[in-house]
Design a protein around this motif. Structure first.
Motif, PDB file in Angstrom:
ATOM      1  N   ILE A  95      -1.045   8.705  -2.739  1.00 51.38           N
ATOM      2  CA  ILE A  95      -1.284   9.128  -4.118  1.00 51.38           C
ATOM      3  C   ILE A  95      -0.426   8.313  -5.094  1.00 51.38           C
ATOM      4  O   ILE A  95      -0.890   7.905  -6.163  1.00 51.38           O
ATOM      5  CB  ILE A  95      -0.999  10.633  -4.276  1.00 51.38           C
ATOM      6  CG1 ILE A  95      -1.989  11.459  -3.452  1.00 51.38           C
ATOM      7  CG2 ILE A  95      -1.065  11.037  -5.748  1.00 51.38           C
ATOM      8  CD1 ILE A  95      -3.436  11.247  -3.827  1.00 51.38           C
ATOM      9  N   TRP A  97       0.595   5.283  -4.689  1.00 49.23           N
ATOM     10  CA  TRP A  97       0.033   3.936  -4.803  1.00 49.23           C
ATOM     11  C   TRP A  97      -1.165   3.912  -5.740  1.00 49.23           C
ATOM     12  O   TRP A  97      -1.422   2.919  -6.424  1.00 49.23           O
ATOM     13  CB  TRP A  97      -0.349   3.382  -3.425  1.00 49.23           C
ATOM     14  CG  TRP A  97       0.775   2.649  -2.766  1.00 49.23           C
ATOM     15  CD1 TRP A  97       1.456   2.998  -1.635  1.00 49.23           C
ATOM     16  CD2 TRP A  97       1.356   1.418  -3.220  1.00 49.23           C
ATOM     17  NE1 TRP A  97       2.440   2.082  -1.360  1.00 49.23           N
ATOM     18  CE2 TRP A  97       2.392   1.095  -2.313  1.00 49.23           C
ATOM     19  CE3 TRP A  97       1.113   0.576  -4.285  1.00 49.23           C
ATOM     20  CZ2 TRP A  97       3.177  -0.052  -2.453  1.00 49.23           C
ATOM     21  CZ3 TRP A  97       1.892  -0.566  -4.436  1.00 49.23           C
ATOM     22  CH2 TRP A  97       2.912  -0.866  -3.518  1.00 49.23           C
ATOM     23  N   PHE A  98      -1.928   5.014  -5.793  1.00 49.18           N
ATOM     24  CA  PHE A  98      -3.026   5.105  -6.746  1.00 49.18           C
ATOM     25  C   PHE A  98      -2.499   5.039  -8.176  1.00 49.18           C
ATOM     26  O   PHE A  98      -3.060   4.320  -9.024  1.00 49.18           O
ATOM     27  CB  PHE A  98      -3.815   6.393  -6.528  1.00 49.18           C
ATOM     28  CG  PHE A  98      -4.894   6.627  -7.545  1.00 49.18           C
ATOM     29  CD1 PHE A  98      -6.066   5.891  -7.503  1.00 49.18           C
ATOM     30  CD2 PHE A  98      -4.745   7.576  -8.536  1.00 49.18           C
ATOM     31  CE1 PHE A  98      -7.072   6.097  -8.446  1.00 49.18           C
ATOM     32  CE2 PHE A  98      -5.735   7.785  -9.477  1.00 49.18           C
ATOM     33  CZ  PHE A  98      -6.902   7.050  -9.421  1.00 49.18           C
ATOM     34  N   CYS A 102      -3.102   2.264 -11.137  1.00 44.74           N
ATOM     35  CA  CYS A 102      -3.571   2.577 -12.494  1.00 44.74           C
ATOM     36  C   CYS A 102      -2.719   1.884 -13.544  1.00 44.74           C
ATOM     37  O   CYS A 102      -3.236   1.338 -14.535  1.00 44.74           O
ATOM     38  CB  CYS A 102      -3.544   4.091 -12.717  1.00 44.74           C
ATOM     39  SG  CYS A 102      -4.836   4.999 -11.845  1.00 44.74           S
ATOM     40  N   CYS A 258      -3.526   3.177   1.246  1.00 43.88           N
ATOM     41  CA  CYS A 258      -2.647   2.784   0.138  1.00 43.88           C
ATOM     42  C   CYS A 258      -3.226   1.590  -0.605  1.00 43.88           C
ATOM     43  O   CYS A 258      -3.277   1.568  -1.848  1.00 43.88           O
ATOM     44  CB  CYS A 258      -1.258   2.442   0.660  1.00 43.88           C
ATOM     45  SG  CYS A 258      -0.308   3.846   1.292  1.00 43.88           S
ATOM     46  N   LEU A 261      -6.578   2.591  -2.478  1.00 43.03           N
ATOM     47  CA  LEU A 261      -6.352   3.410  -3.667  1.00 43.03           C
ATOM     48  C   LEU A 261      -5.611   2.638  -4.762  1.00 43.03           C
ATOM     49  O   LEU A 261      -5.836   2.877  -5.948  1.00 43.03           O
ATOM     50  CB  LEU A 261      -5.589   4.679  -3.299  1.00 43.03           C
ATOM     51  CG  LEU A 261      -6.443   5.800  -2.685  1.00 43.03           C
ATOM     52  CD1 LEU A 261      -5.602   7.031  -2.430  1.00 43.03           C
ATOM     53  CD2 LEU A 261      -7.623   6.152  -3.574  1.00 43.03           C
ATOM     54  N   CYS A 262      -4.738   1.730  -4.373  1.00 46.36           N
ATOM     55  CA  CYS A 262      -4.059   0.902  -5.371  1.00 46.36           C
ATOM     56  C   CYS A 262      -5.073   0.025  -6.106  1.00 46.36           C
ATOM     57  O   CYS A 262      -5.051  -0.083  -7.331  1.00 46.36           O
ATOM     58  CB  CYS A 262      -2.986   0.040  -4.706  1.00 46.36           C
ATOM     59  SG  CYS A 262      -2.023  -0.967  -5.868  1.00 46.36           S
ATOM     60  N   GLY A 265      -7.226   2.235  -8.272  1.00 48.75           N
ATOM     61  CA  GLY A 265      -6.465   2.634  -9.444  1.00 48.75           C
ATOM     62  C   GLY A 265      -6.364   1.505 -10.455  1.00 48.75           C
ATOM     63  O   GLY A 265      -6.505   1.729 -11.665  1.00 48.75           O
TER      64      GLY A 265
END
Length: 283
Positions: A95, A97-98, A102, A258, A261-262, A265
């Motif tokens: 989370i 890394w998201f 962003c 990770c 999601l990165c 984001g």
């Protein structure tokens, strides 16, 4: 700074600002994340400060603009107060890394905004100094506070910290609430709609925001480039601080999650900051 009148927003514009408000609201509940920094990288920080500093100017247009942002912020706070313990407890590394993604995705827009009135050598020096000092302050912050009693006055202090998190980009109020031993009680208060927690937090936040907004508006009016490069340094420092360092037991799929999601984001942040460009006040 002067606000320009905005056109009647479409449904997609309204939804966009609602989602941005949710992200900004996350900065008030997620440790390591700054609502002010997210407002800056999403292109609406300067407008928030200008509105608060000159609240009667273009009042109707600004209220219509910020209604979805405010509703999104409240939604983000209340939804995350339920979800934050579970998500960060079970999937903290992924989370975070998201959120890093962003912020990375919105940095190009913030960099462009910082340089729209030109850059000088001193602005780069300010960026470097603010990064170093901001990183040191956030790193050493845990030693500045200990556990404090929870009462009306200390909840007002918590609200003041949350207000500062909006006024001062890069400042994560939740970090300090964790250090003060008030974070879980605050999240529980939001979940149960405990007015003994919510009211003093609201008072402290409102007083802080209204009292400091004119100061920030004055600073932007006279030191635009320097102030934005200062913000950039703080944004970089706060982003580095939330990069996860514990990967024990995460496995290959966890590392893949990770990375994915990165990237997602970053794509989301870039898309949202590009769409916001039409709403950033022009001089």
């Amino acid at each position: 700074m002067e606000n320009e009148k905005v056109t009647q927003p479409s449904r997609s514009d309204w939804i966009l600002r609602f989602v941005k408000g949710m992200f900004i609201g996350s900065g008030f509940i997620l440790p390591g994340v700054s609502g002010g920094a997210l407002a800056a990288v999403f292109g609406i920080y300067e407008r928030i400060i200008s509105f608060l500093a000159h609240i009667t100017k273009n009042f109707k247009e600004n209220v219509l603009f910020f209604i979805p942002v405010g509703l999104g912020g409240l939604t983000g706070v209340f939804v995350l107060s339920f979800a934050v313990s579970f998500l960060l407890g079970q999937f903290e590394t992924i989370i975070l890394w998201f959120f890093v993604g962003c912020i990375i995705g919105t940095v190009p827009a913030l960099w462009k905004e910082a340089g729209k009135k030109g850059r000088e050598t001193k602005d780069f020096v300010i960026l470097l100094i603010s990064f170093v000092v901001g990183f040191w302050f956030l790193w050493q912050g845990s030693s500045l506070f200990g556990h404090v009693d929870q009462n009306f006055f200390t909840w007002m202090i918590a609200g003041a910290l949350i207000g500062l998190g909006l006024i001062v980009p890069g400042l994560s109020p939740s970090n300090f609430l964790v250090y003060m031993g008030m974070y879980k009680a605050m999240a529980d208060g939001f979940k149960t709609i405990d007015m003994g927690v919510i009211i003093p937090i609201g008072i402290g936040g409102l007083v802080t925001v209204l009292s400091l907004s004119k100061v920030m508006d004055w600073v932007f009016g006279r030191f635009y480039a320097s102030m934005y490069h200062f913000i950039l340094g703080i944004v970089f420092a706060s982003t580095v601080m939330i990069i996860p360092t514990n990967y024990s037991g995460i496995g290959f799929l966890g590392f893949l999650g990770c990375a994915v999601l990165c990237v997602l984001g970053a794509a989301l942040g870039w898309w949202m900051s590009r769409l916001e460009e039409r709403y950033v006040p022009e001089d």
